[in-house]
Scaffold this active site. Structure first.
Site, PDB file in Angstrom:
ATOM      1  CB  CYS A 261      71.426   5.408  82.367  1.00 40.16           C
ATOM      2  SG  CYS A 261      72.925   4.592  82.468  1.00 40.16           S
ATOM      3  CG  HIS A 309      70.677   2.586  85.667  1.00 44.14           C
ATOM      4  ND1 HIS A 309      70.416   2.948  84.182  1.00 44.14           N
ATOM      5  CD2 HIS A 309      69.565   2.929  86.062  1.00 44.14           C
ATOM      6  CE1 HIS A 309      69.240   3.425  83.825  1.00 44.14           C
ATOM      7  NE2 HIS A 309      68.506   3.513  85.218  1.00 44.14           N
ATOM      8  CG  HIS A 321      65.556   5.508  84.544  1.00 39.19           C
ATOM      9  ND1 HIS A 321      65.892   4.331  84.698  1.00 39.19           N
ATOM     10  CD2 HIS A 321      64.081   5.728  84.392  1.00 39.19           C
ATOM     11  CE1 HIS A 321      64.546   3.680  84.497  1.00 39.19           C
ATOM     12  NE2 HIS A 321      63.927   4.477  84.535  1.00 39.19           N
TER      13      HIS A 321
END
Length: 346
Positions: A261, A309, A321
């Site tokens: 990520c 994240h 993402h």
């Protein structure tokens, strides 16, 4: 993967328009106009090709990229001209501010000279001299006359000095005024050109949205990515991030073949010349906080209370993402997960 819509029945004329109203895939119709506007004599579309169904998402994205590469230099010239115009206007205003008090001093000095002239015209000075001659010694009269002459001479010098300084500043301001006029004209021309090109981009964007709406983008790219084409560094970053859709998630990777990520955010913004750490929490600390209302493509969206994240906002309520092992880089709704905050690199 992008999917082509079915071809039209064989009995349908090859040149017939689609019932959905989609434009024919002769991109030269669009890009000839674009090339003329930006002064580039290149037609992106080639010769005539056989008519087919709606172009794929990949074809539309490729065409928009080509047209955008022509539009963005125009926008950048427009931005540079606007900044230069603002700076030159500030210089002109500063000189005008310096000239204003000098003009006031000139007006005051001229008023004094005017009073002397009126008195001389009315004979008041002559009356004063006669009075002096009649009531004081010759030495006193000479002193008074010298004082009067010195006053008039000083007034003349004062006025001449102030006028010279004012004219000097005005000479400096004149070319600035000319430059501001020229920049204003150039800015208007660039703005008009930008508007014309944007009209062509909008036509492609409508077709793009139509294909996505028909499911042409697939499950990984269910909406246009980016939703709109921003300029500058954010535009570079978001276009790069969108181009990575479909690549695998690999922990600790930052491209070019796989990402995690924060690695995807790092790589995307590196393309725009902005360095980010390879860690979501550290990226949060390295970016400027923005509100949801101010969110724009290229901004980072951080998730969970421990900031483990991060994704990139691409507009239209979507982020791109790299989520987890076994799932490729893809798009998701921005609210699909507990949002911690938003950050803007650069």
């Amino acid at each position: 993967m992008a999917h082509h819509a079915p071809r039209p029945p064989s009995g349908r004329p090859a040149t017939a328009g689609l019932t959905t109203g989609a434009p024919r895939p002769r991109w030269s119709r669009f890009t000839t106009v674009l090339a003329a506007l930006v002064g580039i004599g290149v037609v992106l579309g080639g010769g005539a090709t056989a008519a087919h169904a709606d172009p794929s998402v990949a074809e539309i994205e490729r065409q928009i990229d080509q047209d955008w590469n022509k539009l963005e230099p125009v926008i950048e010239r427009h931005n540079a001209t606007r900044q230069e115009l603002t700076a030159k206007r500030r210089q002109a205003d500063a000189l005008a501010a310096r000239i204003k008090p000098l003009q006031l001093r000139i007006d005051q000095a001229m008023n004094k000279v005017g009073v002397l002239a009126v008195r001389a015209y009315k004979g008041e000075n002559l009356s004063t001299v006669n009075a002096l001659l009649g009531s004081q010694s010759p030495g006193d009269v000479v002193g008074q006359l010298e004082l009067l002459d010195r006053f008039a001479h000083n007034q003349q010098q004062d006025v001449a000095q102030v006028v010279e300084l004012r004219d000097q500043l005005a000479r400096q301001k004149a070319p600035l005024d000319e430059l501001v006029t020229e920049l204003t004209r150039t800015e208007a021309q660039l703005a008009a050109k930008k508007k014309q090109i944007n009209t062509e981009i909008e036509r492609l964007q409508k077709l793009r949205i139509k294909v996505y709406g028909n499911g042409g983008g697939g499950s990984l790219r269910p909406a246009p990515c980016p939703a709109t084409y921003p300029g500058g560094a954010a535009g570079v970053a978001v276009k790069f991030a969108c181009a990575q859709i479909g690549k695998p998630y690999v922990w600790g990777a930052d491209g070019p073949d796989s990402y995690d990520c924060s690695g995807l955010m790092l790589a995307a913004w590196a393309k725009a010349g902005v360095s980010l750490p390879h860690n979501a929490a550290q990226q949060r600390r390295a970016t400027k906080t923005v509100s949801r209302a101010d969110l724009r493509p290229g901004d980072l969206v951080f998730y969970y209370s421990d900031l483990h994240h991060v994704g990139m906002y691409v507009g239209g309520g979507w982020v791109v993402h790299a989520s987890q092992a076994g799932v490729p880089v893809k798009m998701k709704k921005v609210d699909d997960g507990p949002i911690h905050s938003f950050g803007r690199p650069g």
